[in-house]
Design a protein around this motif. Structure first.
Motif, PDB file in Angstrom:
ATOM      1  N   GLU A  22       0.797  -1.234   0.000  1.00  0.00           N
ATOM      2  CA  GLU A  22       0.000   0.000   0.000  1.00  0.00           C
ATOM      3  C   GLU A  22       0.829   1.283   0.000  1.00  0.00           C
ATOM      4  O   GLU A  22       0.295   2.351  -0.240  1.00  0.00           O
ATOM      5  N   ILE A  23       2.114   1.180   0.293  1.00  0.00           N
ATOM      6  CA  ILE A  23       2.916   2.404   0.447  1.00  0.00           C
ATOM      7  C   ILE A  23       3.520   2.835  -0.896  1.00  0.00           C
ATOM      8  O   ILE A  23       3.434   3.996  -1.277  1.00  0.00           O
ATOM      9  N   ILE A  24       4.119   1.894  -1.585  1.00  0.00           N
ATOM     10  CA  ILE A  24       4.752   2.186  -2.884  1.00  0.00           C
ATOM     11  C   ILE A  24       4.047   1.343  -3.940  1.00  0.00           C
ATOM     12  O   ILE A  24       3.866   0.137  -3.752  1.00  0.00           O
ATOM     13  N   SER A  25       3.686   1.981  -5.030  1.00  0.00           N
ATOM     14  CA  SER A  25       2.977   1.240  -6.082  1.00  0.00           C
ATOM     15  C   SER A  25       3.931   0.273  -6.787  1.00  0.00           C
ATOM     16  O   SER A  25       5.147   0.500  -6.858  1.00  0.00           O
ATOM     17  N   LYS A  26       3.351  -0.795  -7.319  1.00  0.00           N
ATOM     18  CA  LYS A  26       4.135  -1.768  -8.074  1.00  0.00           C
ATOM     19  C   LYS A  26       4.783  -1.104  -9.288  1.00  0.00           C
ATOM     20  O   LYS A  26       5.892  -1.461  -9.678  1.00  0.00           O
ATOM     21  N   GLU A  27       4.104  -0.116  -9.850  1.00  0.00           N
ATOM     22  CA  GLU A  27       4.643   0.584 -11.015  1.00  0.00           C
ATOM     23  C   GLU A  27       5.913   1.347 -10.661  1.00  0.00           C
ATOM     24  O   GLU A  27       6.876   1.361 -11.434  1.00  0.00           O
ATOM     25  N   GLU A  28       5.904   1.998  -9.489  1.00  0.00           N
ATOM     26  CA  GLU A  28       7.094   2.737  -9.061  1.00  0.00           C
ATOM     27  C   GLU A  28       8.277   1.797  -8.859  1.00  0.00           C
ATOM     28  O   GLU A  28       9.398   2.100  -9.271  1.00  0.00           O
ATOM     29  N   LEU A  29       8.025   0.669  -8.229  1.00  0.00           N
ATOM     30  CA  LEU A  29       9.084  -0.301  -8.003  1.00  0.00           C
ATOM     31  C   LEU A  29       9.591  -0.878  -9.328  1.00  0.00           C
ATOM     32  O   LEU A  29      10.798  -1.002  -9.540  1.00  0.00           O
ATOM     33  N   LYS A  30       8.672  -1.184 -10.219  1.00  0.00           N
ATOM     34  CA  LYS A  30       9.056  -1.712 -11.533  1.00  0.00           C
ATOM     35  C   LYS A  30       9.904  -0.695 -12.289  1.00  0.00           C
ATOM     36  O   LYS A  30      10.921  -1.043 -12.898  1.00  0.00           O
ATOM     37  N   GLU A  31       9.500   0.563 -12.231  1.00  0.00           N
ATOM     38  CA  GLU A  31      10.245   1.620 -12.918  1.00  0.00           C
ATOM     39  C   GLU A  31      11.675   1.713 -12.396  1.00  0.00           C
ATOM     40  O   GLU A  31      12.623   1.863 -13.175  1.00  0.00           O
ATOM     41  N   GLN A  32      11.843   1.590 -11.074  1.00  0.00           N
ATOM     42  CA  GLN A  32      13.195   1.675 -10.512  1.00  0.00           C
ATOM     43  C   GLN A  32      14.044   0.472 -10.911  1.00  0.00           C
ATOM     44  O   GLN A  32      15.243   0.618 -11.175  1.00  0.00           O
ATOM     45  N   HIS A  33      13.431  -0.692 -10.985  1.00  0.00           N
ATOM     46  CA  HIS A  33      14.169  -1.868 -11.470  1.00  0.00           C
ATOM     47  C   HIS A  33      14.602  -1.649 -12.923  1.00  0.00           C
ATOM     48  O   HIS A  33      15.729  -1.981 -13.295  1.00  0.00           O
ATOM     49  N   GLU A  34      13.721  -1.078 -13.724  1.00  0.00           N
ATOM     50  CA  GLU A  34      14.053  -0.800 -15.124  1.00  0.00           C
ATOM     51  C   GLU A  34      15.136   0.266 -15.242  1.00  0.00           C
ATOM     52  O   GLU A  34      15.985   0.215 -16.137  1.00  0.00           O
ATOM     53  N   ASN A  35      15.127   1.240 -14.321  1.00  0.00           N
ATOM     54  CA  ASN A  35      16.137   2.290 -14.347  1.00  0.00           C
ATOM     55  C   ASN A  35      17.548   1.755 -14.117  1.00  0.00           C
ATOM     56  O   ASN A  35      18.529   2.386 -14.493  1.00  0.00           O
ATOM     57  N   LEU A  36      17.640   0.571 -13.517  1.00  0.00           N
ATOM     58  CA  LEU A  36      18.959  -0.008 -13.291  1.00  0.00           C
ATOM     59  C   LEU A  36      19.662  -0.348 -14.599  1.00  0.00           C
ATOM     60  O   LEU A  36      20.890  -0.367 -14.660  1.00  0.00           O
ATOM     61  N   HIS A  37      18.893  -0.578 -15.661  1.00  0.00           N
ATOM     62  CA  HIS A  37      19.502  -0.797 -16.982  1.00  0.00           C
ATOM     63  C   HIS A  37      20.218   0.477 -17.424  1.00  0.00           C
ATOM     64  O   HIS A  37      21.327   0.424 -17.962  1.00  0.00           O
ATOM     65  N   ASP A  38      19.590   1.615 -17.201  1.00  0.00           N
ATOM     66  CA  ASP A  38      20.216   2.897 -17.533  1.00  0.00           C
ATOM     67  C   ASP A  38      21.434   3.144 -16.647  1.00  0.00           C
ATOM     68  O   ASP A  38      22.434   3.703 -17.097  1.00  0.00           O
ATOM     69  N   PHE A  39      21.349   2.725 -15.402  1.00  0.00           N
ATOM     70  CA  PHE A  39      22.458   2.890 -14.475  1.00  0.00           C
ATOM     71  C   PHE A  39      23.674   2.110 -14.977  1.00  0.00           C
ATOM     72  O   PHE A  39      24.801   2.597 -14.920  1.00  0.00           O
ATOM     73  N   LYS A  40      23.433   0.926 -15.496  1.00  0.00           N
ATOM     74  CA  LYS A  40      24.528   0.118 -16.047  1.00  0.00           C
ATOM     75  C   LYS A  40      25.192   0.851 -17.209  1.00  0.00           C
ATOM     76  O   LYS A  40      26.417   0.875 -17.322  1.00  0.00           O
ATOM     77  N   LYS A  41      24.387   1.474 -18.054  1.00  0.00           N
ATOM     78  CA  LYS A  41      24.932   2.239 -19.179  1.00  0.00           C
ATOM     79  C   LYS A  41      25.745   3.437 -18.681  1.00  0.00           C
ATOM     80  O   LYS A  41      26.763   3.797 -19.272  1.00  0.00           O
ATOM     81  N   LEU A  42      25.291   4.047 -17.586  1.00  0.00           N
ATOM     82  CA  LEU A  42      26.045   5.160 -17.006  1.00  0.00           C
ATOM     83  C   LEU A  42      27.423   4.699 -16.540  1.00  0.00           C
ATOM     84  O   LEU A  42      28.416   5.405 -16.734  1.00  0.00           O
ATOM     85  N   ILE A  43      27.474   3.544 -15.928  1.00  0.00           N
ATOM     86  CA  ILE A  43      28.757   3.009 -15.473  1.00  0.00           C
ATOM     87  C   ILE A  43      29.679   2.776 -16.670  1.00  0.00           C
ATOM     88  O   ILE A  43      30.866   3.106 -16.623  1.00  0.00           O
TER      89      ILE A  43
END
Length: 102
Positions: A22-43
């Protein structure tokens, strides 16, 4: 670092699920997991930039400006990624205890 961020996100997700999601939506969590792909590219971009920095001409102000600007852009991108995950952490911190009472 990516594995550590994944672990943090998994921990936040587990806490969130413990209180019914109830605190964080599944969409927000999914988006952050997906953002890790971009983080890898940043590295990868940082690695490339650091390699290029070894040969920068210290007597060429334009080259130095370009190098420093690229470092700055990468650093702010890293900050953004950490900030996004921290926002979720703070949201849980502020609401978790109250959600246990439901």
């Amino acid at each position: 670092m990516i594995e550590k961020l994944k672990t943090i996100l998994t921990h936040l997700e587990n806490l969130n699920n413990h209180v019914g999601g109830e605190i964080i939506s599944k969409e927000e969590l999914k988006e952050q997991h997906e953002n890790l792909h971009d983080f890898k590219k940043l590295i990868e971009s940082l690695d490339k930039l650091l390699e290029e920095s070894k040969t920068v001409d210290y007597n060429n102000p334009d080259s130095i400006d370009n190098n420093l600007m690229n470092i700055h852009k990468l650093m702010t991108s890293f900050e953004w990624h950490f900030s996004e995950i921290d926002d979720l952490t703070v949201t849980l911190f502020k609401n978790y205890k109250d959600s246990l009472g439901k």
